[in-house]
Design a protein around this motif. Sequence first.
Motif, short mmCIF file in Angstrom:
data_model
loop_
_atom_site.label_atom_id
_atom_site.label_comp_id
_atom_site.label_asym_id
_atom_site.label_seq_id
_atom_site.Cartn_x
_atom_site.Cartn_y
_atom_site.Cartn_z
N SER B 76 -8.72 -16.85 73.66
CA SER B 76 -7.86 -17.37 74.72
C SER B 76 -6.58 -17.95 74.15
O SER B 76 -5.48 -17.72 74.66
CB SER B 76 -8.61 -18.44 75.51
OG SER B 76 -9.82 -17.94 75.99
N GLU B 79 -4.06 -15.23 72.94
CA GLU B 79 -3.31 -14.57 74.02
C GLU B 79 -2.16 -15.45 74.51
O GLU B 79 -1.04 -14.98 74.70
CB GLU B 79 -4.27 -14.26 75.18
CG GLU B 79 -3.66 -13.35 76.21
CD GLU B 79 -4.64 -13.00 77.32
OE1 GLU B 79 -5.53 -12.17 77.07
OE2 GLU B 79 -4.50 -13.54 78.42
N ILE B 80 -2.43 -16.74 74.64
CA ILE B 80 -1.39 -17.66 75.12
C ILE B 80 -0.30 -17.83 74.05
O ILE B 80 0.88 -17.88 74.35
CB ILE B 80 -2.00 -19.02 75.53
CG1 ILE B 80 -3.01 -18.80 76.64
CG2 ILE B 80 -0.94 -20.00 75.97
CD1 ILE B 80 -3.95 -19.96 76.88
N VAL B 83 2.28 -15.19 74.24
CA VAL B 83 3.21 -15.39 75.37
C VAL B 83 4.31 -16.39 74.99
O VAL B 83 5.46 -16.23 75.38
CB VAL B 83 2.44 -15.88 76.63
CG1 VAL B 83 3.39 -16.21 77.77
CG2 VAL B 83 1.43 -14.84 77.08
N PHE B 84 3.96 -17.38 74.20
CA PHE B 84 4.92 -18.43 73.84
C PHE B 84 5.79 -18.10 72.63
O PHE B 84 6.69 -18.88 72.30
CB PHE B 84 4.19 -19.76 73.58
CG PHE B 84 3.91 -20.54 74.83
CD1 PHE B 84 4.88 -21.36 75.38
CD2 PHE B 84 2.69 -20.45 75.47
CE1 PHE B 84 4.62 -22.08 76.53
CE2 PHE B 84 2.42 -21.16 76.62
CZ PHE B 84 3.39 -21.98 77.16
N LEU B 186 -3.27 -23.36 80.81
CA LEU B 186 -3.48 -21.91 80.68
C LEU B 186 -4.74 -21.63 79.86
O LEU B 186 -5.49 -20.69 80.15
CB LEU B 186 -2.26 -21.25 80.02
CG LEU B 186 -0.97 -21.25 80.85
CD1 LEU B 186 0.20 -20.70 80.03
CD2 LEU B 186 -1.13 -20.41 82.12
N ARG B 190 -7.83 -19.39 80.93
CA ARG B 190 -8.15 -18.19 80.15
C ARG B 190 -9.61 -18.23 79.67
O ARG B 190 -10.29 -17.20 79.63
CB ARG B 190 -7.19 -18.07 78.94
CG ARG B 190 -7.37 -16.79 78.13
CD ARG B 190 -7.12 -15.56 78.98
NE ARG B 190 -7.42 -14.31 78.29
CZ ARG B 190 -8.63 -13.77 78.17
NH1 ARG B 190 -9.67 -14.40 78.67
NH2 ARG B 190 -8.80 -12.61 77.57
#
Lengths: 44, 205
Positions: B76, B79-80, B83-84, B186, B190
């Motif tokens: 999890s 994946e975040i 994005v960042f 998030l 997730r």
Amino acid sequence: MMDNWGYVLAAYLLAFAVLFGYWLSLKRRIRRWQVQLKTKEARR
Amino acid sequence: MKKGGLGIVVFLALAAGLSMAFIYAPPDAIQGNVQRIMYLHVPSILVAYLAFSVVFVSSFAYLLRRTSRWDALAYSSAEIGVVFTWGVWWTWDARLTTTALLFVIYAGYLMLRAFIEEPERAARYSAVLGIIGFLDIPLIHMSVVWWRTLHQPSSLIRPEGPAIATPMLFVLLLNVAAYALLYLYLLKERIRLYELEGLVLRPRE
């Protein structure tokens, strides 16, 4: 002095669009798996 | 906290950080208003560092314990973190290149998860990649010291303390806190998704 507001706003808009899009995709995937879980439990 | 409470706190924190960045923070003496992207750029890369640090620790824990709780946290957070990871148009600058490498490593991590069907094997291989990939973070941080780059030297995390004006530092730290809260929110969502997938895909007893 550079005062390119267009660049600043574009950067913020792009970043928030990516974050909002990711949040939406998370919510959509959670909903989809919840439906599948309900279907699985109903079949038992 | 009530259901949805963290989401509301995150929204309010982001709104406060955004308005402070545009209204309260003064323009930079040299760069003017363009410098305001710092309140977006620095928190987002710091959250990416945090996310990949969590991947590093939880991947180690997974390899030691082999429990899905640690794998859920590592997957999890990876994946975040992707994005960042902040990007910009391409130049062969040391910091941009090492940051792009970080993005590619963890995009590879997510692809590895998607391609290996057996969950235990996917978790084991990606834990190894999650640990190796983390080694790029000290390289990114030190790249502005070791090589001549387009990026300025670090003005926040440095031995002598932050090198920016107090109002700017205050707004920056407010935004760092808001983005860190967003990361936590998030991550929680997730992990919930990971658990739901497990419940659906787990064979019937």
